[in-house]
Design an enzyme around this catalytic site. Structure first.
Site, PDB file in Angstrom:
ATOM      1  N   GLY A   1      -9.034  28.562  27.980  1.00 25.18           N
ATOM      2  CA  GLY A   1      -9.087  27.156  28.350  1.00 25.18           C
ATOM      3  C   GLY A   1     -10.452  26.656  27.908  1.00 25.18           C
ATOM      4  N   ALA A   2     -10.445  25.570  27.118  1.00 27.63           N
ATOM      5  CA  ALA A   2     -11.684  25.145  26.471  1.00 27.63           C
ATOM      6  C   ALA A   2     -12.849  24.954  27.446  1.00 27.63           C
ATOM      7  CB  ALA A   2     -11.425  23.878  25.650  1.00 27.63           C
TER       8      ALA A   2
ATOM      9  N   GLN B   1       0.930  31.369  28.609  1.00 22.06           N
ATOM     10  CA  GLN B   1      -0.002  30.795  29.592  1.00 22.06           C
ATOM     11  C   GLN B   1       0.722  29.875  30.574  1.00 22.06           C
ATOM     12  OE1 GLN B   1      -0.542  30.866  26.302  1.00 22.06           O
ATOM     13  NE2 GLN B   1      -2.669  31.371  25.819  1.00 22.06           N
TER      14      GLN B   1
ATOM     15  N   ASP C   1      -8.292  21.314  22.838  1.00 21.04           N
ATOM     16  CA  ASP C   1      -9.355  22.242  22.467  1.00 21.04           C
ATOM     17  C   ASP C   1     -10.414  21.570  21.606  1.00 21.04           C
ATOM     18  OD1 ASP C   1      -6.890  24.052  23.061  1.00 21.04           O
ATOM     19  OD2 ASP C   1      -8.687  25.290  23.283  1.00 21.04           O
TER      20      ASP C   1
END
Lengths: 332, 332
Positions: A35-36, A183, A224
């Protein structure tokens, strides 16, 4: 630094310790943390971890910090938050030059902590700016995980859902499982179920049928990296969901902190797309699911062009419509 | 009756024997045999299996055949070939009434064999009618498995590829893995690799990115049931691929024998869609991939509206454009 090993969810909830920069690099690379925004926080903390056992000699600390920042930047190529957080750490170290090794270490810890805390505040603000989209009784579809496991507290794409729930609204969420690494199935389902939100898991290829049945009023995804024109790189499959949403007249919103924007990039064509190993597709579930020697194409991300995005929800406000001018205005 | 247990591919190539109608029902239900044409052949052979150990008393044989046909029709709800093949078997049995139990048995075996042989001939004809679509150097995307494992010999959707290869043309095939049961990864990759065709496996959610890169010139899929207006039920995900293909200006062709048409149905709205168990999504490959208690929606098929289909390739010719008139003309 301690973090949840997300590769073990939903089967096992395990917190692991990272004691070296190599541990952090590895955790980012193999997606123990993903996760960014969370990658940015982990990388910043990774610089702190890297200097903690260096003697309080300023030159040694500055060198270790610079080396760690360069090294951690090689862990994954697409999420801009990673480079953004590491740049903050590099600048912090340089700003303290001349104040001694101990002071540099303390400043690095303070900066990493500030990145984490501001991440949590950003997520709350994204929730505030996006909650009005989640109307009573509506159906929401999300892809991948941009929730509390991907960031601090609320997460990004899921923040409007958590805020809407706090405001007493009821709604249904369809969760794309998100191949190859699942995810959605593993992480988003886990956190939405924990939060008591009505959620239904589907395979990625079922999203079109669910939309055609009129069950989806809104698509919420994370990001992202976002180019200056609004083109958005996010988990592979997001672009397909965006095309499907457009076809069915369903608005797709991207939720992301302003640190996700990379204004040096004119458009999504310039965003580098990470390709990952064939095994993620051929051995997805602990068992070979394709013939030996099968050729595989496995991009980790795709780019959704701005024209398919109804709006971008940032901590500074909602960017809508998505164009260069609105992006500049909100981010200024 | 012997058949390949397709649930074990690509890991294991195993031929199993079906000695009772229950064995056949089970093989169809759990997808040891799958693909609409192959299901039809298996069900017809299942009636033969059901009468083989009945004494040569005509009444007993006719009763056993009727009972087996009714029973086998309950194995799966969507593929019309199943009901079509069982109707042929029922009519064959009735036509022989008065000629004795032994003659009924022989007629049933001859009819099931004829269904199988005409299936093989149909596949070859589909290949002939569709091969011109597979141009030298082109990129083809296919979803699920409508190849030789789903029918006799060439298969349906893959028949034009096998014919084009025989004609010396080179082309590339992108194969959707096709969640939840991975027929693309397990079966289509297996048979295309065996045939020496250049094929690349992708996750279903990567199809959009591959199309955007301009790598797909043609989409070929099979069908489980086609309504009188051309609306087509096929493996879940086909509808999404059709929307993506339309968005990218790529033509999608359905390949199916005429027995796949159910002209009693005015449109795809009337096609019953089988929902399968949550475990296919949550326990895809021997390992839990979603939290315990997760709510799941798992339709086995979706319906692609005729307006998204460039043409339907049948053994009797190409239906293009897809509308009620052309369907009637080619099937007449």
């Amino acid at each position: 630094m301690e973090l949840i090993d997300q590769t073990l969810l939903p089967g096992e909830f395990k917190v692991i310790s990272c004691r070296t920069a190599e541990d952090v690099w590895d955790a980012i690379k193999v997606l123990r943390v993903r996760g960014a925004p969370a990658i940015g926080v982990a990388a910043a903390m990774g610089v702190v971890v890297a200097v903690q056992n260096v003697p309080d000699d300023e030159k040694a600390v500055l060198e270790a910090a610079a080396r760690a920042a360069d090294y951690l930047a090689t862990s994954r190529p697409t999420a801009v938050n990673l480079f953004w957080a590491l740049d903050r750490m590099r600048r912090t170290a340089e700003r303290c030059r001349g104040s001694g090794g101990r002071a540099v270490k303390e400043a690095l810890l303070a900066e990493a902590t500030a990145i984490r805390d501001s991440d949590a505040a950003m997520c709350r603000a994204i929730g505030d700016h996006g909650q009005h989209l989640v109307k009573e009784g509506c159906g929401v579809l999300t892809h991948c995980n941009a929730g509390s496991l991907a960031a601090a507290e609320y997460g990004t794409a899921l923040a409007p859902l958590y805020r809407a729930q706090e405001l007493g609204r009821r709604f249904r969420v369809y969760v794309d499982e998100t191949r190859p690494l699942l995810q959605g199935a593993r992480l988003t389902m886990w956190e939405l179920m924990r939060a008591g939100i009505d959620c239904t898991l589907i395979c990625d290829n079922m999203a079109a049928a669910v939309m055609r049945q009129g069950k989806v009023d809104l698509v919420l995804v994370g990001a992202d990296r976002i180019a200056a024109n609004g083109d958005t790189a996010n988990k592979i499959g997001t672009y397909g969901v965006a095309v499907l949403a457009r076809h069915h007249g369903v608005p797709l919103y991207v939720a992301a902190p302003s640190s996700t924007f990379d204004l040096r990039l004119e458009s999504g064509d310039e965003i580098p797309i990470e390709e990952r190993g064939a095994e993620e597709v051929t051995h997805g579930f602990g068992r070979r699911t394709a013939p030996a020697g099968a050729k595989v194409y496995c991009p980790a991300f795709d780019v959704t062009p701005a024209e398919l995005i109804a709006g971008i929800i940032t901590e500074r406000g909602l960017i809508q419509p998505v164009d260069r001018e609105n992006i500049g205005r909100v981010l200024r």
